[in-house]
Motif scaffolding. Structure first.
Motif, PDB file in Angstrom:
ATOM      1  N   THR A 216     -10.643   1.137  -2.296  1.00 34.96           N
ATOM      2  CA  THR A 216     -10.776   2.259  -1.388  1.00 34.96           C
ATOM      3  C   THR A 216     -12.131   2.894  -1.654  1.00 34.96           C
ATOM      4  O   THR A 216     -12.873   2.459  -2.540  1.00 34.96           O
ATOM      5  N   PHE A 217     -12.474   3.917  -0.884  1.00 36.46           N
ATOM      6  CA  PHE A 217     -13.735   4.640  -1.080  1.00 36.46           C
ATOM      7  C   PHE A 217     -13.432   6.119  -1.304  1.00 36.46           C
ATOM      8  O   PHE A 217     -12.641   6.714  -0.568  1.00 36.46           O
ATOM      9  N   ARG A 218     -14.044   6.688  -2.321  1.00 35.75           N
ATOM     10  CA  ARG A 218     -13.908   8.135  -2.519  1.00 35.75           C
ATOM     11  C   ARG A 218     -14.544   8.876  -1.353  1.00 35.75           C
ATOM     12  O   ARG A 218     -14.052   9.920  -0.923  1.00 35.75           O
ATOM     13  N   ASP A 219     -15.646   8.315  -0.837  1.00 32.19           N
ATOM     14  CA  ASP A 219     -16.319   8.819   0.363  1.00 32.19           C
ATOM     15  C   ASP A 219     -16.626   7.599   1.218  1.00 32.19           C
ATOM     16  O   ASP A 219     -17.476   6.782   0.856  1.00 32.19           O
ATOM     17  N   ILE A 220     -15.929   7.456   2.344  1.00 38.03           N
ATOM     18  CA  ILE A 220     -16.059   6.242   3.144  1.00 38.03           C
ATOM     19  C   ILE A 220     -17.463   6.069   3.724  1.00 38.03           C
ATOM     20  O   ILE A 220     -17.831   4.984   4.179  1.00 38.03           O
TER      21      ILE A 220
ATOM     22  N   THR B 216     -13.898   1.965  -5.037  1.00 39.60           N
ATOM     23  CA  THR B 216     -13.061   2.028  -6.230  1.00 39.60           C
ATOM     24  C   THR B 216     -11.935   1.016  -6.117  1.00 39.60           C
ATOM     25  O   THR B 216     -11.290   0.912  -5.065  1.00 39.60           O
ATOM     26  N   ARG B 217     -11.683   0.274  -7.178  1.00 34.75           N
ATOM     27  CA  ARG B 217     -10.569  -0.666  -7.180  1.00 34.75           C
ATOM     28  C   ARG B 217      -9.246   0.076  -7.251  1.00 34.75           C
ATOM     29  O   ARG B 217      -9.155   1.147  -7.860  1.00 34.75           O
ATOM     30  N   VAL B 218      -8.227  -0.521  -6.620  1.00 30.21           N
ATOM     31  CA  VAL B 218      -6.902   0.088  -6.591  1.00 30.21           C
ATOM     32  C   VAL B 218      -5.909  -0.835  -7.292  1.00 30.21           C
ATOM     33  O   VAL B 218      -5.820  -2.025  -6.979  1.00 30.21           O
ATOM     34  N   ASP B 219      -5.161  -0.291  -8.228  1.00 30.14           N
ATOM     35  CA  ASP B 219      -4.128  -1.038  -8.940  1.00 30.14           C
ATOM     36  C   ASP B 219      -2.923  -1.197  -8.011  1.00 30.14           C
ATOM     37  O   ASP B 219      -2.334  -0.197  -7.583  1.00 30.14           O
TER      38      ASP B 219
END
Length: 244
Positions: A165-169, A176-179
């Protein structure tokens, strides 16, 4: 007369070209320089449980596998990939992306990962909507069987694509990787991954991810040398958002 000579010369030229083309094809086949290939389109679909209900997203990609002449330890097989990551809109204006590459780097690059995905899932014992006996079949044969049978199955976690995902798209550096086992830590309470599916299809390859990520068309701005893609200052995951 002049016209008859011209027609005769043209027919002779075409005959020679036809014989040359036929002879060349025969020669190449005899030397093992014409190799089999196949293409497969598959839909990757992601389902996420949220407090406001099920959220889904999907993307259709296409892979091509072409066998080649092996040299030593190299198989000579080539893989190509067209498509883009899956996007799932989540509460709080967040977006989950399932990238083209696998979460496990052992699966190879994005093209190899996608080309092998259905086969690897079947060999892992995943139950599909249509049973396919993969024992004794090579990868190309399994791909053909899967395409003909329009196979659909849930991926085992070990074959999940890399989730980000992105903290700021609007900022590609904020990726950022997502578990997959801890969605709530990234997206909030009550958010969890339900499943990721893959399905053989004949539908068109998905496009349009650049409408979500406007900067994706201007990656040269993030290079120390705008003409050299190897000088990118962006995280490696960005390269797995789209392949064309």
């Amino acid at each position: 007369n002049w016209m008859n000579d011209r027609v005769g010369n043209e027919m002779a030229r075409r005959t020679v070209l036809g014989l040359f083309a036929s002879g060349t094809a025969t020669l190449l086949a005899g030397c093992g320089l014409i190799f089999p290939s196949n293409r497969l389109r598959q839909k990757i679909a992601v389902e996420v449980e949220t407090p406001s209900g099920l959220r889904t997203g999907s993307s259709i990609v296409e892979t091509e596998m072409q066998k080649g002449k092996s040299w030593g330890d190299a198989s000579g097989t080539q893989f190509k990939l067209w498509g883009e990551a899956v996007a799932v809109d989540l509460p709080g204006d967040r977006t989950l992306f399932a990238l083209l590459r696998g979460a496990d780097g052992a699966a190879g690059d994005a093209a190899i990962y996608q080309a092998r995905l259905i086969s690897d899932a079947l060999r892992a014992g995943t139950v599909a909507n249509t049973p396919i006996a993969v024992d004794g079949l090579d990868l190309m044969a399994v791909r053909k069987e899967a395409k003909d049978a329009e196979v659909r199955l849930d991926l085992p976690p070990k074959l999940y694509p890399l989730l980000v995902t992105f903290r700021d798209i609007n900022d590609p550096k904020s990726i950022t990787r997502v578990d997959p086992t801890a969605f709530s830590s990234t997206f909030g309470p009550g958010v969890s991954l339900k499943r990721i599916m893959v399905e053989a299809t004949n539908n068109p390859v998905t496009t349009g991810i650049d409408k979500r990520l406007a900067w994706l068309n201007y990656l040269d701005r993030y290079r120390t040398d705008s003409e050299n893609p190897f000088t990118s200052t962006l995280p490696n995951e960005i390269g797995s958002l789209r392949s064309k």
